[in-house]
Design a protein around this motif. Sequence first.
Motif, PDB file in Angstrom:
ATOM      1  N   ALA A   7       0.868  -1.179   0.000  1.00  0.00           N
ATOM      2  CA  ALA A   7       0.000   0.000   0.000  1.00  0.00           C
ATOM      3  C   ALA A   7       0.905   1.229   0.000  1.00  0.00           C
ATOM      4  CB  ALA A   7      -0.902   0.003   1.230  1.00  0.00           C
ATOM      5  N   GLY A   8       0.634   2.169  -0.910  1.00  0.00           N
ATOM      6  CA  GLY A   8       1.559   3.283  -1.075  1.00  0.00           C
ATOM      7  C   GLY A   8       1.040   4.638  -0.646  1.00  0.00           C
ATOM      8  N   GLU A   9      -0.130   4.678  -0.013  1.00  0.00           N
ATOM      9  CA  GLU A   9      -0.717   5.961   0.366  1.00  0.00           C
ATOM     10  C   GLU A   9      -1.458   5.823   1.686  1.00  0.00           C
ATOM     11  OE1 GLU A   9      -1.857   8.122  -3.751  1.00  0.00           O
ATOM     12  OE2 GLU A   9      -2.890   6.223  -3.402  1.00  0.00           O
ATOM     13  N   ALA A  10      -1.891   6.965   2.250  1.00  0.00           N
ATOM     14  CA  ALA A  10      -2.579   6.959   3.541  1.00  0.00           C
ATOM     15  C   ALA A  10      -3.860   6.135   3.495  1.00  0.00           C
ATOM     16  CB  ALA A  10      -2.883   8.395   3.980  1.00  0.00           C
ATOM     17  N   SER A  11      -4.636   6.272   2.412  1.00  0.00           N
ATOM     18  CA  SER A  11      -5.881   5.504   2.310  1.00  0.00           C
ATOM     19  C   SER A  11      -5.584   4.013   2.226  1.00  0.00           C
ATOM     20  CB  SER A  11      -6.696   5.954   1.097  1.00  0.00           C
ATOM     21  OG  SER A  11      -5.971   5.772  -0.104  1.00  0.00           O
ATOM     22  N   GLY A  12      -4.533   3.652   1.521  1.00  0.00           N
ATOM     23  CA  GLY A  12      -4.138   2.249   1.436  1.00  0.00           C
ATOM     24  C   GLY A  12      -3.700   1.698   2.778  1.00  0.00           C
ATOM     25  N   ASP A  13      -3.073   2.542   3.591  1.00  0.00           N
ATOM     26  CA  ASP A  13      -2.679   2.143   4.939  1.00  0.00           C
ATOM     27  C   ASP A  13      -3.917   1.817   5.778  1.00  0.00           C
ATOM     28  OD1 ASP A  13      -1.078   1.804   7.256  1.00  0.00           O
ATOM     29  OD2 ASP A  13      -1.362   3.901   7.808  1.00  0.00           O
ATOM     30  N   LEU A  14      -4.946   2.643   5.664  1.00  0.00           N
ATOM     31  CA  LEU A  14      -6.199   2.401   6.397  1.00  0.00           C
ATOM     32  C   LEU A  14      -6.837   1.082   5.976  1.00  0.00           C
ATOM     33  CD1 LEU A  14      -8.603   3.221   8.193  1.00  0.00           C
ATOM     34  CD2 LEU A  14      -9.495   4.501   6.225  1.00  0.00           C
ATOM     35  N   HIS A  15      -7.029   0.908   4.658  1.00  0.00           N
ATOM     36  CA  HIS A  15      -7.685  -0.308   4.182  1.00  0.00           C
ATOM     37  C   HIS A  15      -6.804  -1.537   4.402  1.00  0.00           C
ATOM     38  CE1 HIS A  15     -10.568   2.437   2.795  1.00  0.00           C
ATOM     39  NE2 HIS A  15      -9.980   2.794   1.672  1.00  0.00           N
ATOM     40  N   GLY A  16      -5.505  -1.349   4.266  1.00  0.00           N
ATOM     41  CA  GLY A  16      -4.582  -2.451   4.506  1.00  0.00           C
ATOM     42  C   GLY A  16      -4.619  -2.914   5.953  1.00  0.00           C
ATOM     43  N   SER A  17      -4.748  -1.972   6.880  1.00  0.00           N
ATOM     44  CA  SER A  17      -4.779  -2.342   8.298  1.00  0.00           C
ATOM     45  C   SER A  17      -6.017  -3.174   8.617  1.00  0.00           C
ATOM     46  CB  SER A  17      -4.742  -1.083   9.179  1.00  0.00           C
ATOM     47  OG  SER A  17      -5.931  -0.320   9.060  1.00  0.00           O
ATOM     48  N   ASN A  18      -7.163  -2.788   8.067  1.00  0.00           N
ATOM     49  CA  ASN A  18      -8.384  -3.559   8.320  1.00  0.00           C
ATOM     50  C   ASN A  18      -8.345  -4.923   7.641  1.00  0.00           C
ATOM     51  OD1 ASN A  18      -9.753  -1.749  10.023  1.00  0.00           O
ATOM     52  ND2 ASN A  18     -10.381  -0.498   8.292  1.00  0.00           N
ATOM     53  N   LEU A  19      -7.749  -4.970   6.447  1.00  0.00           N
ATOM     54  CA  LEU A  19      -7.592  -6.267   5.778  1.00  0.00           C
ATOM     55  C   LEU A  19      -6.671  -7.178   6.589  1.00  0.00           C
ATOM     56  CD1 LEU A  19      -8.082  -8.137   3.372  1.00  0.00           C
ATOM     57  CD2 LEU A  19      -6.135  -7.050   2.232  1.00  0.00           C
ATOM     58  N   MET A  20      -5.581  -6.613   7.104  1.00  0.00           N
ATOM     59  CA  MET A  20      -4.656  -7.414   7.913  1.00  0.00           C
ATOM     60  C   MET A  20      -5.339  -7.974   9.150  1.00  0.00           C
ATOM     61  SD  MET A  20      -1.186  -5.113   7.536  1.00  0.00           S
ATOM     62  CE  MET A  20      -0.308  -5.931   8.872  1.00  0.00           C
ATOM     63  N   LYS A  21      -6.178  -7.164   9.806  1.00  0.00           N
ATOM     64  CA  LYS A  21      -6.927  -7.666  10.969  1.00  0.00           C
ATOM     65  C   LYS A  21      -7.753  -8.886  10.585  1.00  0.00           C
ATOM     66  CE  LYS A  21      -7.406  -3.079  13.060  1.00  0.00           C
ATOM     67  NZ  LYS A  21      -8.354  -1.957  13.297  1.00  0.00           N
ATOM     68  N   SER A  22      -8.409  -8.790   9.424  1.00  0.00           N
ATOM     69  CA  SER A  22      -9.252  -9.906   8.974  1.00  0.00           C
ATOM     70  C   SER A  22      -8.429 -11.119   8.578  1.00  0.00           C
ATOM     71  CB  SER A  22     -10.139  -9.447   7.806  1.00  0.00           C
ATOM     72  OG  SER A  22     -11.060  -8.469   8.224  1.00  0.00           O
ATOM     73  N   LEU A  23      -7.263 -10.899   7.973  1.00  0.00           N
ATOM     74  CA  LEU A  23      -6.388 -12.020   7.610  1.00  0.00           C
ATOM     75  C   LEU A  23      -5.900 -12.736   8.866  1.00  0.00           C
ATOM     76  CD1 LEU A  23      -4.293 -10.388   4.737  1.00  0.00           C
ATOM     77  CD2 LEU A  23      -5.895 -12.286   4.487  1.00  0.00           C
ATOM     78  N   PHE A  24      -5.554 -11.977   9.895  1.00  0.00           N
ATOM     79  CA  PHE A  24      -5.121 -12.592  11.153  1.00  0.00           C
ATOM     80  C   PHE A  24      -6.268 -13.326  11.843  1.00  0.00           C
ATOM     81  CE2 PHE A  24      -1.444  -9.454  11.297  1.00  0.00           C
ATOM     82  CZ  PHE A  24      -0.463 -10.436  11.151  1.00  0.00           C
ATOM     83  N   GLU A  25      -7.497 -12.815  11.694  1.00  0.00           N
ATOM     84  CA  GLU A  25      -8.663 -13.509  12.252  1.00  0.00           C
ATOM     85  C   GLU A  25      -8.872 -14.845  11.540  1.00  0.00           C
ATOM     86  OE1 GLU A  25     -11.923 -10.828  11.921  1.00  0.00           O
ATOM     87  OE2 GLU A  25     -11.207  -9.489  13.497  1.00  0.00           O
ATOM     88  N   GLU A  26      -8.673 -14.835  10.207  1.00  0.00           N
ATOM     89  CA  GLU A  26      -8.823 -16.068   9.427  1.00  0.00           C
ATOM     90  C   GLU A  26      -7.721 -17.069   9.763  1.00  0.00           C
ATOM     91  OE1 GLU A  26     -11.195 -16.926   6.836  1.00  0.00           O
ATOM     92  OE2 GLU A  26     -12.254 -15.352   7.932  1.00  0.00           O
ATOM     93  N   ASP A  27      -6.505 -16.553   9.966  1.00  0.00           N
ATOM     94  CA  ASP A  27      -5.355 -17.414  10.238  1.00  0.00           C
ATOM     95  C   ASP A  27      -4.415 -16.687  11.200  1.00  0.00           C
ATOM     96  OD1 ASP A  27      -3.193 -19.094  10.292  1.00  0.00           O
ATOM     97  OD2 ASP A  27      -2.606 -18.767   8.209  1.00  0.00           O
TER      98      ASP A  27
END
Length: 369
Positions: A7-27
Amino acid sequence: MKYYIIAGEASGDLHGSNLMKSLFEEDPQSEIRFWGGDLMERVGGTLVKHYRELAFMGFAEVIQNLGTILRNISICKKDIEAFAPDAIIFIDYPGFNMRIAKWAKKKGIPTHYYISPQIWAWKENRIKAIKRDVDHMYVILPFEKDFYEKKHGFPVQFVGHPLIDAVAQYRATADPQFRERHQLDDRPIIALLPGSRKQEITRLLSEMLTVVPNFANFQFVIAGAPSQDFDFYRQFLVNKNVVFISNETYGLLNVAYAALVTSGTATLETALFKVPQVVLYKASPISYQIAKRIITLKFISLVNLIMDREVVKELVQNDCNKKRIHEEFTKIIQDQGRTKMLQNYDILIDKLGGEGASKLTAQLINKNL
């Protein structure tokens, strides 16, 4: 699973953080390396490069920093090879990410794109590279599914817009003492959102501040970007009716009465917080002339693009001046203009679907591996 996220921008950081939370929840045993920002770093994993080292705005600025961009691409490739991920997840940022996707495809690394490049706005010929280099695409705007599938025959999955999740999560834990903590008085608050890059802040914040002397009954607050230090903003804080708050944009929007907003993701965030707004855009003359010739969209704000009509006023380039900003700002602080805009925001939110974009995307990524 091992994931490499870019992710190369502030908005990508936001969406990336929420995606990472979900990835960690899955695994919970997932390993994640990423290019992003502070929000992603707080979730876990390993930060390789911060987006503040990557963000260049406009055609002219990209050319001036081409050497740095090429070095970063080389660093990224070497780091991916050393990490050997099960999948690379790209979040927007197409100029960089599509180059990595081409390389990754040749290396046989599965490629997942979350938040499509805006090829419906410009560089539509990128569809050839997307078809060739992207294994799975997850889109967040309702019209993007038809664009890809009906116009270009490329299957994608619409997952809903992650900003709905982000705003809902914030509101559930919002600080009720925000005003007191920042020593804000009882006057209605006007949020000034000038963007996250120095070039756009410099151009647009000065224009935004021209309305301040004429509206003493309001308190104006600048939303400082996490990528910029306070010293950079100091030059703009000469008016006593202007407050600076860094890295708390959602907290500010949660209490704002109206806003002046730079075009981009912030226009949609402002709408989701149901804050009437005027959208501003001003680029360098060279960048603007180039953009005007290659971008054929009717609108520049996500709000208007999704609605396919003017819901918020856009003041672009020469229209982005003291007189026009004053005129349009006056409209959104009056009852009639506010009521109409807020009604349109309700329609917009219905179009975007419900909560759960990040969770659904994480599930689909795992399913598609």
